[in-house]
Motif scaffolding. Structure first.
Motif, PDB file in Angstrom:
ATOM      1  N   ILE A 849       8.539 -24.306  26.153  1.00  0.00           N
ATOM      2  CA  ILE A 849       9.959 -24.667  26.220  1.00  0.00           C
ATOM      3  C   ILE A 849      10.179 -26.150  26.528  1.00  0.00           C
ATOM      4  O   ILE A 849      10.979 -26.824  25.865  1.00  0.00           O
ATOM      5  N   VAL A 850       9.506 -26.675  27.538  1.00  0.00           N
ATOM      6  CA  VAL A 850       9.813 -28.032  28.019  1.00  0.00           C
ATOM      7  C   VAL A 850       9.596 -29.092  26.935  1.00  0.00           C
ATOM      8  O   VAL A 850      10.526 -29.858  26.620  1.00  0.00           O
ATOM      9  N   PRO A 851       8.389 -29.164  26.327  1.00  0.00           N
ATOM     10  CA  PRO A 851       8.242 -30.188  25.280  1.00  0.00           C
ATOM     11  C   PRO A 851       9.180 -29.959  24.089  1.00  0.00           C
ATOM     12  O   PRO A 851       9.676 -30.917  23.496  1.00  0.00           O
ATOM     13  N   ALA A 852       9.435 -28.699  23.763  1.00  0.00           N
ATOM     14  CA  ALA A 852      10.334 -28.411  22.631  1.00  0.00           C
ATOM     15  C   ALA A 852      11.739 -28.941  22.904  1.00  0.00           C
ATOM     16  O   ALA A 852      12.378 -29.543  22.032  1.00  0.00           O
ATOM     17  N   MET A 853      12.247 -28.720  24.110  1.00  0.00           N
ATOM     18  CA  MET A 853      13.573 -29.213  24.463  1.00  0.00           C
ATOM     19  C   MET A 853      13.619 -30.743  24.437  1.00  0.00           C
ATOM     20  O   MET A 853      14.570 -31.346  23.926  1.00  0.00           O
ATOM     21  N   MET A 854      12.580 -31.368  24.986  1.00  0.00           N
ATOM     22  CA  MET A 854      12.561 -32.830  25.076  1.00  0.00           C
ATOM     23  C   MET A 854      12.402 -33.479  23.700  1.00  0.00           C
ATOM     24  O   MET A 854      13.008 -34.510  23.413  1.00  0.00           O
ATOM     25  N   GLU A 855      11.579 -32.860  22.856  1.00  0.00           N
ATOM     26  CA  GLU A 855      11.278 -33.480  21.562  1.00  0.00           C
ATOM     27  C   GLU A 855      12.372 -33.244  20.521  1.00  0.00           C
ATOM     28  O   GLU A 855      12.470 -33.990  19.542  1.00  0.00           O
ATOM     29  N   ASN A 856      13.190 -32.231  20.739  1.00  0.00           N
ATOM     30  CA  ASN A 856      14.206 -31.891  19.735  1.00  0.00           C
ATOM     31  C   ASN A 856      15.634 -32.143  20.212  1.00  0.00           C
ATOM     32  O   ASN A 856      16.585 -31.698  19.580  1.00  0.00           O
ATOM     33  N   THR A 857      15.773 -32.869  21.303  1.00  0.00           N
ATOM     34  CA  THR A 857      17.115 -33.084  21.862  1.00  0.00           C
ATOM     35  C   THR A 857      17.978 -33.966  20.968  1.00  0.00           C
ATOM     36  O   THR A 857      19.192 -33.825  20.913  1.00  0.00           O
TER      37      THR A 857
END
Length: 878
Positions: A849-857
């Motif tokens: 979740i964390v990298p996905a949220m940060m990378e796709n914001t």
């Protein structure tokens, strides 16, 4: 009455202040260290000298009448750093506010203006005090003229009278120019006689008194080489004397009588101090009196002090002020609560509100709309009382910040005054400040708090309209306000600190310091005070024979930049630098953190400044957790003390990789940068290849380090001076690096040119999320102010967009964790890094979740990349 004339060498004092103090910026991003140093010096001069007449003299330009005698006069001087040049106009504005005359004259130097006026003053029976950092001025000393020479930067002055000069230097004032004639002056590029230093020159003058007499008795001078040099360089000696002689008959258009000084108006000086961000100096200019003098008559206000809260007090949309006398709202008590609606105004004593079910029910009702000042403070202060404030629809503090991030005062009276509304009284007027700070009688307190709440309603109407006009309303409602509520939860939650581990680290650091201390003593061959430059200098440069990089008035310089240049010359240097780093870790971070830990909970509750920086970045205070040094292992280890708050939980950290460079690639649309990031290449290695014209295999670690400094320097609008300081190279080399970089990345060069033109047209620049930064100086006729604004125009969209991206990522991640019903929670934000704590069983989900949220914001032309790590402490999550 004694007439006292004070003459200040403006250029000399400003230069010394600039290099004596670290680079400082005010909240507008303008460099102010030289202005600050000059101001403290000026205040001390006014207090101690008590002038009846005063003038500050400046050099008019690079060319003077001395250049016709010797065209190389002052040759070889490095160009004034832009960080310093842009401060000269500010100093002159400051002098105007103080009602102090300043003057410059084409073709002449400040020395000549001062020499001419000191002679006038002497003739007119003035007591004259000259203030300068330049010992050339000592030639002006007489029974009426004292020359005060700054030392230790600008923190002290040495007062030279004829007797003191004779005692200190064994020469008379008239012999100062003879001394310069013989020994020359490197700073002014005055040649003098080779091989003649101060000691030899003084010896010759004591024996023969004048230059002419030395040459009349040249046969008597002992020393074959000395005699040879004096003979071969006779013309240089006499020319050097001419260059060093201050012209005391300069054609100045100002007289001593025109320099009378009757003091300054506190209000004028206080205003420029506030603009410059010199809050600590306000009390020295009687700002308290200014506040007292500017009281306004306020309109009558009808309000009720309630002893019982009832639900009919709340009609649907209230303005709410939770009054605290300190910014440190984690520890400060709530003094009272102001609530107003369309019809009535109420003051609710803290105990009444906290014990009331009706107040808690209204505060926690998300359907009951609330206008507040500083949502984050309001939420945190009530969370401490077990009440979770919801339903906030407008934050006046954040609105004011977005409308003008360059303002340094966003309290309710200041905002109201700027918008043109009848202001409420300043907090200092009601509560006092410093040792006089106190809570007034309840009636006074209640009226003040309710006035603030009433003002919020008026401000919202005007500010919402302005926000919409400037396309900032979405930024407020969808980014800054949601983030404020998340930060409030993070601050209230706090982070656990392992106090025994921190204390253990303190003991380990002490032991390591002792070990390094002994190693230094062994390498030096004796014990001495390592923290004393006066003792360290002779060890390094006399006993160990290291090359002398820089000398100060008090001896050898042992500053960090000097030691860095000697790093490879002797192993003792690395030990000394390590010793200093360890000492700072011990005092600032180990002891500093232990002071702010809540002993009952073992937690630290930092405070995030959301309305401070002009770029939109968050900063952290009490304590500053964004500044824990991590370049050495001992610094990184401090993060071992930050641990999860629950058993079987972990710390999880994720940070953006080179986010500002990726934003630069996107905004500049530079093909080479975009390609490098899309291919996953190491951008610093790529830049090193371009800047040094080498193949990938030839890039050394040092080349990559320098390329990295250039990459990030470009983002921050660094100058050749700034880059040379950070890399320990010459300004010429730094300038070449920057030029080669811009040749290699033409898209970046085009962006820099275009954004400056856009800023000149609009008067501001924006981030991708439309955050504005106004640049009124972008069209200034003053080159230095304009240059600073141009650099700011280039870097603000990059830094500001990066700041906006991580803020959006925090909002997205917070919502995702809630939607997934996870226990994981954000604890800290450190620049481009987010630190969470979570149950170990949620780890696999967090990794996803964390990298996905940060990378796709947000979607950029290059991929955003977020790295993560985890462990039993913040240190392990690396």
């Amino acid at each position: 009455m004694t007439k006292k004339l004070v003459l200040i060498d403006g250029n000399s004092i400003i230069y010394r202040a600039f290099f004596a103090l670290p680079l400082l910026n005010n909240d507008k991003g303008v460099y102010t260290n030289a202005v600050y140093g000059f101001t403290t010096m000026l205040l001390r001069i006014l207090e101690e000298q008590k002038p009846t007449h005063i003038l500050v003299a400046f050099d008019a330009g690079k060319t003077t009448f001395r250049h016709s005698t010797y065209k190389e006069y002052k040759g070889g001087r490095q160009k004034t750093p832009p960080e310093l040049s842009e401060q000269f106009p500010l100093v002159k504005e400051l002098l105007d506010a103080f009602n102090i005359r300043h003057y410059q004259l084409d073709q002449y130097e400040a020395d000549d203006i001062i020499g001419t006026l000191s002679r006038q003053g002497k003739k007119n029976d003035f007591e004259v005090a000259v203030i300068s950092g330049d010992k050339d001025m000592l030639q002006l000393i007489s029974d009426k003229v004292t020359v005060n020479v700054t030392k230790k930067g600008i923190s002290e002055v040495e007062a030279y009278t004829p007797d003191y000069l004779l005692e200190k230097m064994e020469i008379t004032p008239e012999q100062i120019i003879e001394l310069k004639a013989l020994m020359g002056d490197n700073s002014d590029n005055i040649p003098g006689v080779p091989g003649v230093g101060e000691k030899t020159a003084t010896k010759l003058l004591k024996q023969y008194e004048t230059l002419e007499n030395i040459y009349d008795h040249l046969d008597e001078v002992s020393g074959k080489k000395l005699k040879e040099n004096l003979t071969n360089h006779k013309e240089d000696a006499f020319m050097s004397r001419e260059l060093a002689t201050i012209n005391c008959e300069s054609p100045i258009e100002v007289t001593v009588d025109e320099l009378s000084y009757s003091g300054y108006t506190s209000e004028n000086v206080a205003k420029i101090f506030q603009d410059l961000g010199f809050q600590s100096l306000l009390s020295r200019v009687g700002a308290d009196e200014v506040i007292e003098e500017t009281k306004e008559e306020l309109e009558d206000l009808d309000y009720t002090i309630v002893d019982k809260v009832s639900s009919d007090m709340f009609t649907g949309e209230e303005a709410l002020v939770i009054e605290m006398l300190s910014d440190s709202y984690h520890t400060a008590p709530i003094e009272g609560i102001g609530v107003t609606n369309n019809e009535k105004a109420y003051f609710i004593p803290t105990e009444v509100a906290i014990e009331s079910k009706e107040f808690k029910q209204w505060a926690e009702d998300s359907n009951s709309k609330k206008i507040v000042f500083d949502a984050k403070q309001s939420v945190v202060s009530l969370l401490k009382k077990g009440i979770h404030l919801r339903g906030i629809t407008f934050d006046v503090l954040l609105a004011s910040y977005l409308l003008d991030p360059s303002e340094n005062n966003h309290d309710i009276p200041a905002i109201a005054h700027r918008i043109g509304l009848k202001a409420v009284r300043n907090d200092e007027e009601v509560y006092g400040k410093g040792a006089k700070l106190k809570v007034p009688e309840q009636d006074v307190l209640a009226e003040h708090v309710v006035r603030k709440a009433s003002m919020l309603r008026k401000l919202e109407d005007k500010m919402e309209k302005e926000l919409r006009e400037h396309e900032l309303y979405t930024l407020l409602k969808e980014l800054e306000m949601p983030l404020a509520l998340i930060l409030a939860e993070m601050e209230h939650t706090g982070v656990i600190v392992d106090i025994p581990r921190l204390e253990e680290m303190g003991a380990e650091l002490k032991q390591r310091l002792d070990e390094v201390e002994q190693e230094i003593y062994e390498l030096a061959g004796e014990t001495f005070n390592i923290n004393s430059p006066k003792q360290l200098g002779p060890i390094l440069f006399e006993k160990l024979g290291l090359r002398v990089i820089k000398k100060t008035k008090t001896g050898y310089s042992t500053a960090a930049d000097v030691l860095e240049q000697l790093h490879n010359d002797h192993e003792i240097i690395a030990k000394i630098l390590l010793y200093r780093q360890l000492g700072k870790l011990q005092s600032t971070y180990i002891e500093g953190l232990l002071k702010v830990v809540d002993k009952r909970t073992s937690k630290i509750h930092t405070r995030y400044n959301q309305a401070l920086t002009q770029t939109g970045r968050l900063s952290s205070i009490d304590p500053n957790l964004q500044n824990i040094p991590i370049r050495i292992e001992e610094g990184r280890k401090i993060r071992q003390a930050f641990v999860p708050s629950e058993k079987d939980w972990i710390m999880f950290a994720a940070d953006y990789s080179q986010i500002e460079l990726r934003v630069l690639a996107h905004i500049a649309n530079d093909e080479k940068l975009i390609s490098a990031f899309k291919k996953g290449e190491d951008i610093h290695t790529q830049t090193a290849m371009d800047v040094f014209h080498v193949d990938k295999e030839e890039v050394t670690s040092n080349m990559r380090r320098q390329a990295k400094a250039v990459n990030f320097g470009i983002v921050y609008g660094i100058s050749d001076f700034g880059l040379s300081q950070s890399l320990g190279i010459t300004r010429k080399e730094a300038k070449l690096f920057i030029e080669r970089y811009l040749e290699s990345y033409p898209g970046v060069k085009a962006y820099m040119d275009d954004i400056v033109q856009e800023a000149k047209h609009k008067g501001y620049v924006t981030t991708l999320m439309n955050r504005r930064r106004y640049l009124p100086e972008i069209t200034s006729r003053n080159f230095n102010l304009r240059s600073f604004a141009e650099r700011t125009a280039m870097n603000t969209p990059i830094q500001g967009t990066a700041a906006d991206i991580i803020k959006q990522a925090m909002i997205d991640l917070h919502e995702k964790l809630r939607d997934e019903n996870m226990q994981a929670r954000m604890l800290l934000q450190v620049h481009d890094e987010l630190i969470l704590e979570a149950p170990r069983e949620e780890l696999e989900k967090l990794k996803e979740i964390v990298p996905a949220m940060m990378e796709n914001t947000v979607e950029l032309k290059v991929p955003l990349k977020a790295d993560y790590a985890y462990g039993n402490s913040w240190y392990d999550a690396k």
